[in-house]
Every structure is written in structure tokens, then in C-alpha cells.
Design a protein around this motif. Structure first.
Motif, PDB file in Angstrom:
ATOM      1  N   ALA A 146       0.832  -1.209   0.000  1.00  0.00           N
ATOM      2  CA  ALA A 146       0.000   0.000   0.000  1.00  0.00           C
ATOM      3  C   ALA A 146       0.864   1.256   0.000  1.00  0.00           C
ATOM      4  O   ALA A 146       0.618   2.201  -0.762  1.00  0.00           O
ATOM      5  CB  ALA A 146      -0.942  -0.002   1.204  1.00  0.00           C
ATOM      6  N   ARG A 147       1.909   1.272   0.832  1.00  0.00           N
ATOM      7  CA  ARG A 147       2.802   2.442   0.875  1.00  0.00           C
ATOM      8  C   ARG A 147       3.542   2.610  -0.450  1.00  0.00           C
ATOM      9  O   ARG A 147       3.672   3.721  -0.961  1.00  0.00           O
ATOM     10  CB  ARG A 147       3.810   2.296   2.011  1.00  0.00           C
ATOM     11  N   LEU A 148       4.060   1.509  -0.989  1.00  0.00           N
ATOM     12  CA  LEU A 148       4.808   1.590  -2.244  1.00  0.00           C
ATOM     13  C   LEU A 148       3.907   1.983  -3.410  1.00  0.00           C
ATOM     14  O   LEU A 148       4.327   2.734  -4.299  1.00  0.00           O
ATOM     15  CB  LEU A 148       5.501   0.256  -2.531  1.00  0.00           C
ATOM     16  N   LEU A 149       2.675   1.492  -3.425  1.00  0.00           N
ATOM     17  CA  LEU A 149       1.739   1.899  -4.471  1.00  0.00           C
ATOM     18  C   LEU A 149       1.500   3.405  -4.400  1.00  0.00           C
ATOM     19  O   LEU A 149       1.501   4.097  -5.417  1.00  0.00           O
ATOM     20  CB  LEU A 149       0.421   1.140  -4.339  1.00  0.00           C
ATOM     21  N   GLY A 150       1.310   3.909  -3.195  1.00  0.00           N
ATOM     22  CA  GLY A 150       1.106   5.348  -3.022  1.00  0.00           C
ATOM     23  C   GLY A 150       2.316   6.148  -3.471  1.00  0.00           C
ATOM     24  O   GLY A 150       2.191   7.166  -4.161  1.00  0.00           O
TER      25      GLY A 150
ATOM     26  N   GLN B 299      12.982   9.360   0.176  1.00  0.00           N
ATOM     27  CA  GLN B 299      12.372   8.509   1.196  1.00  0.00           C
ATOM     28  C   GLN B 299      11.704   7.304   0.541  1.00  0.00           C
ATOM     29  O   GLN B 299      11.802   6.191   1.053  1.00  0.00           O
ATOM     30  CB  GLN B 299      11.325   9.279   1.999  1.00  0.00           C
ATOM     31  N   ALA B 300      11.016   7.534  -0.555  1.00  0.00           N
ATOM     32  CA  ALA B 300      10.337   6.443  -1.264  1.00  0.00           C
ATOM     33  C   ALA B 300      11.352   5.424  -1.768  1.00  0.00           C
ATOM     34  O   ALA B 300      11.144   4.211  -1.636  1.00  0.00           O
ATOM     35  CB  ALA B 300       9.513   6.999  -2.416  1.00  0.00           C
ATOM     36  N   LEU B 301      12.463   5.901  -2.328  1.00  0.00           N
ATOM     37  CA  LEU B 301      13.502   4.984  -2.809  1.00  0.00           C
ATOM     38  C   LEU B 301      14.125   4.203  -1.660  1.00  0.00           C
ATOM     39  O   LEU B 301      14.364   3.003  -1.771  1.00  0.00           O
ATOM     40  CB  LEU B 301      14.571   5.755  -3.578  1.00  0.00           C
ATOM     41  N   ALA B 302      14.388   4.872  -0.557  1.00  0.00           N
ATOM     42  CA  ALA B 302      14.963   4.203   0.605  1.00  0.00           C
ATOM     43  C   ALA B 302      13.988   3.150   1.150  1.00  0.00           C
ATOM     44  O   ALA B 302      14.404   2.046   1.515  1.00  0.00           O
ATOM     45  CB  ALA B 302      15.312   5.221   1.687  1.00  0.00           C
ATOM     46  N   TYR B 303      12.717   3.487   1.183  1.00  0.00           N
ATOM     47  CA  TYR B 303      11.712   2.542   1.671  1.00  0.00           C
ATOM     48  C   TYR B 303      11.629   1.328   0.742  1.00  0.00           C
ATOM     49  O   TYR B 303      11.569   0.190   1.197  1.00  0.00           O
ATOM     50  CB  TYR B 303      10.349   3.233   1.791  1.00  0.00           C
ATOM     51  N   ALA B 304      11.661   1.557  -0.561  1.00  0.00           N
ATOM     52  CA  ALA B 304      11.619   0.447  -1.526  1.00  0.00           C
ATOM     53  C   ALA B 304      12.847  -0.453  -1.341  1.00  0.00           C
ATOM     54  O   ALA B 304      12.712  -1.682  -1.358  1.00  0.00           O
ATOM     55  CB  ALA B 304      11.538   0.991  -2.945  1.00  0.00           C
ATOM     56  N   ARG B 305      13.998   0.142  -1.173  1.00  0.00           N
ATOM     57  CA  ARG B 305      15.223  -0.654  -0.958  1.00  0.00           C
ATOM     58  C   ARG B 305      15.107  -1.481   0.325  1.00  0.00           C
ATOM     59  O   ARG B 305      15.510  -2.637   0.366  1.00  0.00           O
ATOM     60  CB  ARG B 305      16.448   0.247  -0.897  1.00  0.00           C
TER      61      ARG B 305
END
Length: 87
Positions: free
Chosen positions: A19-23, A76-82
Motif C-alpha cells: 500500500a505504501r509503495l503503491l502510493g 524517502q520512497a527509494l529508501a523505503y523500496a530498498r
């Protein structure tokens, strides 16, 4: 898993991450002025992830986490995906 069984913690964690990554992905596409239009395979993957996460978490929790993802800065999004890929 039987359809009447409730999801275990690992499944819920994957649903939350999705859900977070989709957003976050939606926000990045919007910033770039782009969409998944014309990308049939990617659109199907997106739609399946969206439906699966929403079904697993329920509408309210899914939307709250999706909004969280939409608020992440690019880095932040890239770090979270990693982080999601490494665990």
C-alpha cells in the motif's frame, strides 16, 4: 490458505508495504506527469497489487497507508523500496 482463515502477520506486513509503495509510485508518476497508460503488463501488475493489498488490509487501512506513501519524498520512497527488498 483456506478462504475463511485470517491472514498471518507476514501477509499483513506485505500488504502494508504494498500500500505504501503503491502510493509512492502513484505520487512519482503524478510528479512526472506520467501514467501507466499503454503499459499493459505494468498496469495489470499494478491493478493486482492494488486489489490484493486493499482486500488484505481493508479499505480504511489501505487508503491510510497509500496516503502515507504518497507523502514520501522521492529519496524517502527509494529508501523505503530498498528496505522492503532487503527484508
Amino acid at each position: 490458505m483456506p478462504s475463511d482463515a485470517s491472514p498471518h502477520a507476514g501477509q499483513l506486513n506485505h500488504g502494508r508495504r504494498a500500500a505504501r509503495l503503491l502510493g509512492a509510485g502513484e505520487a512519482l508518476l503524478r510528479i512526472m506527469g506520467d501514467t501507466l497508460a499503454g503499459l499493459e503488463i505494468e498496469q495489470r501488475i499494478y491493478d493486482e497489487a492494488l486489489a490484493g493489498s486493499r482486500s488484505l488490509l481493508g479499505e480504511e487501512q489501505f487508503e491510510a497507508l497509500r496516503r502515507e506513501g504518497q507523502q514520501l519524498a522521492d529519496e524517502q520512497a527509494l529508501a523505503y523500496a530498498r528496505e522492503c527488498l532487503s527484508t
